[in-house]
Design an enzyme around this catalytic site. Structure first.
Site, short mmCIF file in Angstrom:
data_model
loop_
_atom_site.label_atom_id
_atom_site.label_comp_id
_atom_site.label_asym_id
_atom_site.label_seq_id
_atom_site.Cartn_x
_atom_site.Cartn_y
_atom_site.Cartn_z
N CYS A 111 0.81 -1.21 0.00
CA CYS A 111 0.00 0.00 0.00
C CYS A 111 0.85 1.27 0.00
CB CYS A 111 -1.00 -0.04 1.14
SG CYS A 111 -2.53 0.84 0.76
N HIS A 218 -3.78 -5.11 0.71
CA HIS A 218 -3.24 -5.51 2.02
C HIS A 218 -3.23 -7.02 2.17
CE1 HIS A 218 -2.72 -1.59 3.98
NE2 HIS A 218 -3.60 -1.23 3.06
N GLU A 220 -1.39 -8.70 4.12
CA GLU A 220 -1.06 -9.08 5.51
C GLU A 220 -2.31 -9.32 6.36
OE1 GLU A 220 -1.19 -6.02 4.46
OE2 GLU A 220 -2.20 -4.87 6.03
N1 LIG Z 1 -2.28 6.60 2.49
C1 LIG Z 1 -2.12 5.94 1.20
C2 LIG Z 1 -1.84 4.46 1.39
C3 LIG Z 1 -3.02 3.74 1.99
C4 LIG Z 1 -2.62 2.73 3.06
O1 LIG Z 1 -1.47 2.32 3.19
N2 LIG Z 1 -3.59 2.37 3.89
C5 LIG Z 1 -3.28 1.63 5.09
C6 LIG Z 1 -4.44 1.57 6.05
C7 LIG Z 1 -3.98 1.14 7.44
C8 LIG Z 1 -3.20 -0.20 7.41
O2 LIG Z 1 -3.82 -1.24 7.11
O3 LIG Z 1 -1.98 -0.20 7.64
C9 LIG Z 1 -3.37 6.11 0.35
O4 LIG Z 1 -4.39 6.56 0.89
O5 LIG Z 1 -3.31 5.76 -0.86
#
Ligand SMILES: N[C@@H](CCC(=O)NCCCC(=O)O)C(=O)O
Length: 244
Positions: A111, A218, A220
């Protein structure tokens, strides 16, 4: 006895109970542990990072975060929808990425981590994909965690790449919790998967010396429950074990 391969996990800079802190949510660490790896949290200080620490690691994970890579890092003006930064994380991530690739350290970006690698390789980001004509709204849904991390759209796996070697199906359902996305792909990156609107959602580093894959979703989140995420973590874990 050697023990588990050591994987550096980049932190986010937060305030916790009024104190500056370096945080990683449990699901990233637990996923690494469940696949036989030993996570080590890497702090993100404003003074930057000594990349020689990579010599003592067997892999590097760049996690997700609700914060965004600062737009000036890829030559863009900030838009009003882009409100959350973590400049210490930017500094450390953008220093570690080229050093890890050069060193051939197995690399997994998730992400925000996916977006960081793209920027480190000279790419650019949409700051709000939902505002781009023809693109889907990829933002995190409302609801409990199970709802937020539930499969949200199809991923078309590009044939012939690293992801296709790890996961031998043409597509999968993946979750979606991001507002930003890849606008221009960085130099030396290979598309490994796309969302139904064509947004790049996975890439690998061309000619990488070791596993170097990044995904917008995600994996994970309960990886053993999803064949593509299980395959992804198995591949990363095997690469880290070889890297010792
Ligand atoms: N902020 C960026 C990346 C989005 C992101 O990494 N979300 C993670 C949510 C929380 C987690 O599961 O760690 C975007 O908005 O594109």
């Amino acid at each position: 006895m050697k023990g588990r391969p050591l994987v550096g996990v980049i932190a986010c800079r937060r305030q916790v109970e009024g104190h500056p802190a370096h945080t990683v949510t449990d699901k990233y660490l637990r996923a690494l542990h469940d696949y036989g790896l030993a996570p080590v949290i890497l702090p993100v200080w404003e003074k930057g990072v000594d990349t020689s620490l990579l010599e003592r690691l067997d892999g590097l994970m760049l996690t997700g975060s609700h914060t965004n890579v600062e737009p000036h890092r890829y030559g863009a003006e900030r838009i009003p929808e882009n409100t959350r930064d973590d400049r210490d994380r930017d500094s450390v991530a953008l220093a570690l990425i080229p050093a890890a690739i050069e060193r051939g350290l197995p690399l997994l970006g998730i992400c925000r981590g996916f977006q960081e690698i793209n920027v480190a390789m000279g790419g650019t980001l949409y700051q709000a994909v939902q505002k781009v004509p023809g693109m889907l709204d990829h933002r995190e849904p409302e609801g409990d965690k199970a709802t937020r991390y539930a499969p949200a759209h199809e991923l078309a796996v590009e044939p012939g790449g690293l992801l296709a070697r790890l996961y031998d199906q043409p597509g999968a359902q993946v979750n979606s919790l991001h507002q930003q996305g890849i606008e221009r792909l960085g130099e030396g990156l290979r598309v490994e998967g796309r969302a139904p609107d064509g947004l790049i959602e996975a890439f690998s580093v061309k000619d990488a010396k070791a596993f170097a894959l990044a995904v917008q979703w995600h994996p994970e989140w309960h990886p053993q429950e999803s064949p593509i995420n299980d395959a992804l973590f198995r591949g990363f874990a095997e690469a880290c074990a070889r890297s010792r």
